[in-house]
Enzyme design. Structure first.
Site, PDB file in Angstrom:
ATOM      1  N   LYS A   1       3.423   9.983   7.773  1.00  0.00           N
ATOM      2  CA  LYS A   1       3.761   8.856   8.489  1.00  0.00           C
ATOM      3  C   LYS A   1       2.461   8.246   9.143  1.00  0.00           C
ATOM      4  O   LYS A   1       2.280   7.142   9.515  1.00  0.00           O
ATOM      5  CB  LYS A   1       4.992   9.223   9.540  1.00  0.00           C
ATOM      6  CG  LYS A   1       6.020   9.837   9.133  1.00  0.00           C
ATOM      7  CD  LYS A   1       7.130   8.848   8.448  1.00  0.00           C
ATOM      8  CE  LYS A   1       8.272   9.292   8.306  1.00  0.00           C
ATOM      9  NZ  LYS A   1       8.755  10.416   7.508  1.00  0.00           N
TER      10      LYS A   1
HETATM   11  C1  PLP Z   1       9.736  10.326   6.533  1.00  0.00           C
HETATM   12  C2  PLP Z   1       9.504  11.485   5.427  1.00  0.00           C
HETATM   13  C3  PLP Z   1       9.910  11.536   4.127  1.00  0.00           C
HETATM   14  C4  PLP Z   1      10.933  10.403   3.742  1.00  0.00           C
HETATM   15  O1  PLP Z   1      10.277   9.329   3.569  1.00  0.00           O
HETATM   16  P1  PLP Z   1      10.913   7.821   3.556  1.00  0.00           P
HETATM   17  O2  PLP Z   1       9.735   6.831   3.506  1.00  0.00           O
HETATM   18  O3  PLP Z   1      11.604   7.743   4.701  1.00  0.00           O
HETATM   19  O4  PLP Z   1      11.614   7.853   2.306  1.00  0.00           O
HETATM   20  C5  PLP Z   1       9.652  12.656   3.507  1.00  0.00           C
HETATM   21  N1  PLP Z   1       9.131  13.759   3.794  1.00  0.00           N
HETATM   22  C6  PLP Z   1       8.473  13.867   5.201  1.00  0.00           C
HETATM   23  C7  PLP Z   1       7.750  15.016   5.517  1.00  0.00           C
HETATM   24  C8  PLP Z   1       8.682  12.663   6.056  1.00  0.00           C
HETATM   25  O5  PLP Z   1       8.254  12.762   7.339  1.00  0.00           O
END
Ligand code: PLP
Length: 499
Positions: A113
């Site tokens: 993120k």
């Molecule tokens: C948010 C997240 C995901 C999922 O990603 P999306 O864009 O919501 O599909 C997968 N793995 C981790 C560690 C995340 O923080």
């Protein structure tokens, strides 16, 4: 480049407005009217460039109302060696021949993120300067764990901005919870809710689109925006690392120019994999997009049947950031696959919120299956994959990444498709120390979170990321818990605009 709403294609706003507003008033998501191309020559030109320069090239195609200087100021502030530990912002690691892990967790909160949330506050600052008329921006976030922390860290003490994060009380890992509740900054607040991530996300969406709430904020010189991946400013930076990975594969001689590669993404809200889809539309030679789910496999079923059905039991898993039954960004893909049929999308999304289920037309299902493959695994298989990947290749992956690796291996065995592949690694293993240590056979009963970190460290010798180590000994600042129905009040209270 103008942006449309997925539920009303007559909406037309520049990117700055799409980013400050977050979501269209009709409840739809903003999407570019068309996807710009990166030509083979442009891509070749990016091979010797660093991440910041690659980001400039991609972002300037989408943010055409930003000056070149504005784009540069955002990327330069976001992707520093200071924040990402080195100039290798999103490095590739070869797992075995032709199979590469794209590490997206070198940022300050140790999950992918950060790739978007380190730059979003800067995109927001420039966008607000163009459109917000001096109002204070209030960022509301619903999080399954990683978004919340990454957004808090990105927006902390950003001027003219406040941020309020809601997370499911039982739905995040102990480390994720500690990361959020100990957050520093004068403009931040964090609140747990009794419910799961979908409750938090729906609650935020309702507050967001409620005209009465908007009026009250406006009366106090404030306006909402979103740091969730419904915000276009979250998605566009994610396109960059797929472009960057392709450039690195070419640079390292792992791929010939124009030669296809597959991309595997551990998926929850469908933002990360959608960014890969957009990268493909821009001109990257991506073959299959492989969507990996945990036991909450609503997307796997959807890809198989064309029926999206969230009326099912919700399973808390060891990959909590993917414990999601309503993948909001799927709406953007469906808009594209339907040939921008806004009426159809509004109708399908209406069915989803009313009945919990919808079925896409046959052609859309075919288009979906042509571009994507789906798969899932349970917690036992996730743990097995962590152990095997470590034993076979000496590579330690977190629970989310392990879901991706497992689904990939199954896909490869099932289809015989040995196209070079990039697997997105979405979190550092120390964010989920207990699950990872247990997968390797360690006993963690009775250990506190940092003893688990230590146990994993002594087992593997893998470096503990400094931002996680630094949390030890900090006391939580935010301990409030509220019911879903009280989220609105919590917002008013935090902003000091209650009756
Ligand atoms: C948010 C997240 C995901 C999922 O990603 P999306 O864009 O919501 O599909 C997968 N793995 C981790 C560690 C995340 O923080």
């Amino acid at each position: 480049m103008m942006y449309k709403s997925t539920r009303d294609a007559s909406v037309s706003v520049p990117s700055a407005q799409a980013i400050t507003q977050g979501i269209s008033r009709d409840g739809g998501l903003f999407v570019p009217a068309s996807i710009p191309a990166l030509t083979a020559d442009e891509l070749a030109g990016l091979i010797p460039k660093n991440y910041v320069e690659r980001a400039n090239a991609v972002l300037s195609k989408f943010l055409t109302d930003f000056t070149e200087e504005e784009v540069r100021s955002c990327t330069a502030a976001a992707y520093t060696a200071d924040k990402f530990g080195s100039d290798h912002t999103a490095p590739l690691r070869e797992l075995y021949e032709g199979v590469h892990i794209l590490e997206l967790w070198h940022g300050p909160t140790c999950a992918f993120k950060d790739m978007a949330l380190q730059i979003l506050p800067h995109l927001m600052r420039v966008s607000a300067g163009k459109t917000a008329g001096g109002r204070e921006i209030v960022i509301l976030v619903a999080t399954s764990g990683d978004t919340g922390k990454a957004a808090l860290e990105g927006f902390r003490d950003a001027e003219h901005t406040r941020i309020l994060v809601f997370y499911p009380e039982q739905g995040v890992s102990p480390m994720q919870k500690l990361q959020m509740t100990t957050q520093e900054g004068e403009n931040v607040a964090v609140c747990a809710i009794r419910g799961n991530f979908d409750d938090a996300q729906n609650g935020v969406k309702e507050i967001f689109t409620d005209p009465a709430v908007a009026r009250r904020l406006a009366a106090h010189g404030m306006m909402f925006s979103s740091a969730n991946s419904i915000n276009w400013g979250r998605l566009v930076p994610q396109v960059v690392y797929y472009v960057s990975a392709y450039c690195d594969l070419l640079k390292d001689g792992k791929l010939g120019a124009g030669e296809p590669f597959n991309v595997v993404v551990p998926t929850g809200n469908f933002g990360n994999i959608l960014a890969a889809y957009y990268a493909k539309k821009m001109g990257l030679p991506i073959g299959r997009l492989i969507c990996a789910s945990n036991r909450n496999k609503v997307l796997t079923d959807f890809m198989e049947t064309g029926v999206y059905d969230r009326r099912r039991e919700f399973h808390p898993t060891t990959s909590p950031s993917m414990d999601i039954l309503i993948s909001s960004n799927l709406e953007r893909l469906l808009f594209d696959l339907s040939g921008q049929d806004d009426r159809l999308i509004a109708d399908l999304m209406g069915q989803l919120s009313r009945d919990g289920v919808y079925t896409v037309p046959e052609q859309m299902k075919k288009a979906l299956q042509a571009g994507f493959a789906g798969g899932w695994c349970d917690d036992g298989q996730t743990a097995g994959t962590i152990r095997e990947t470590y034993e076979k290749y000496g590579y330690l992956c977190d629970t989310h990444t392990a879901v991706g690796v497992h689904v990939y291996e199954e896909y490869r065995a099932r289809t015989g498709d040995t196209t070079p592949t990039v697997i997105a690694s979405t979190a550092n293993p120390y964010k989920f120390s207990q699950s990872v240590a247990e997968a390797l056979g360690a006993e963690t009963d009775g250990l506190d979170e940092f003893e688990k970190v230590e146990a994993l460290h002594s087992l593997t010798g893998c470096a503990i990321p400094a931002p996680l180590a630094a949390i030890q000994g900090k006391s939580p600042r935010f301990t409030a818990v509220c019911d879903r129905e009280d989220m609105r009040c919590a917002v008013y209270e935090q902003l000091h605009i209650g009756e």
